[in-house]
Design an enzyme around this catalytic site. Structure first.
Site, mmCIF file in Angstrom:
data_model
loop_
_atom_site.group_PDB
_atom_site.id
_atom_site.type_symbol
_atom_site.label_atom_id
_atom_site.label_comp_id
_atom_site.label_asym_id
_atom_site.label_seq_id
_atom_site.Cartn_x
_atom_site.Cartn_y
_atom_site.Cartn_z
ATOM 1 C CB SER A 1 -1.139 -56.479 3.959
ATOM 2 O OG SER A 1 -2.011 -56.290 2.889
ATOM 3 C CG ASP B 1 -1.864 -48.485 1.804
ATOM 4 O OD1 ASP B 1 -2.286 -49.049 0.781
ATOM 5 O OD2 ASP B 1 -1.521 -49.088 2.828
ATOM 6 C CG HIS C 1 -0.478 -52.046 0.905
ATOM 7 N ND1 HIS C 1 -1.393 -51.687 1.880
ATOM 8 C CD2 HIS C 1 -0.475 -53.410 0.895
ATOM 9 C CE1 HIS C 1 -1.925 -52.782 2.413
ATOM 10 N NE2 HIS C 1 -1.381 -53.837 1.845
#
Ligand code: MLT
Length: 202
Positions: free
Chosen positions: A102, A152, A183
């Site tokens: 991320s 996501d 995610h």
């Protein structure tokens, strides 16, 4: 930068640079390193920016909207830190593979976008396009794994495709592993990243 360095049992193996997600820290991705390359040295770094107490690697203006000036500053800061760490701990600066999730994947992508030969390769879990309208350095010979979720909400599928095209266009050899997920980071994705590492980076 606050970090953990753990010397590996095989110093010829790439050093794994671990970069956590928003709100994480340098402990988070240690289990991934053991799955990917247990003999490698590990350099796990904490992001220098705090968003309401949550560590990050660069500031954002809102969800998904990056503060470009800070992104560039922090990318340079991390790149300089990698040089310092390689001298302090005595590892090869040219033998670093980033493993990011991320926000950590985004700063790893930004290293690739801004600094030639900053990384030997990268395993990016749920990355976004760090910047647009930039001429990328030559990334030929740089293997990049992208783990992505079809659903996501933070990193939509078209953004993964755009990142793939940008990196591939600069010469990187990119493999995208899609999952029917959001995610979150899944074990299957890390196993796919570990297989890619063994195939492309050892
Ligand atoms: C970012 O800000 O880097 C991305 O939105 C991912 C995240 O939520 O950290």
């Amino acid at each position: 930068m606050k970090h953990i360095f753990r010397k590996g049992t095989d110093e010829t193996k790439p050093v794994l640079l671990l970069l956590h997600g928003t709100g994480g820290n340098e402990e988070d991705l240690l289990p991934l390193a053991d799955m990917i390359s247990p003999e490698s040295s590990i350099l796990s770094v904490r992001g220098n920016v705090s968003e309401n107490g949550m560590p990050r690697f660069f500031r954002r203006l809102s969800e998904g909207v990056f503060d470009e000036e800070d992104l560039i500053f922090r990318t340079n800061e991390l790149n300089d830190f990698l040089q310092e760490a390689s001298e302090k701990y005595g590892f090869d600066r040219g033998n670093i593979v980033a493993v990011g999730y991320s926000n950590g994947a985004n700063i790893a992508g930004s290293l690739l976008f801004h600094h030639h030969r900053s990384l030997k390769g990268a395993l990016l879990h749920h990355p976004m396009v760090p910047r647009r309208g930039l001429e990328l350095p030559d990334l030929s010979g740089v293997p990049v794994f992208i783990g992505a979720g079809k659903n996501d909400p933070i990193c939509p599928a078209h953004e993964t495709e755009e990142l793939d095209q940008l990196l591939t266009g600069a010469g990187a050899s990119v493999e995208v592993k899609w999952e029917q997920m959001g995610h979150q980071l899944t074990r299957a994705e890390v196993e796919a990243a570990a297989d890619f590492f063994k195939k492309e980076l050892l």
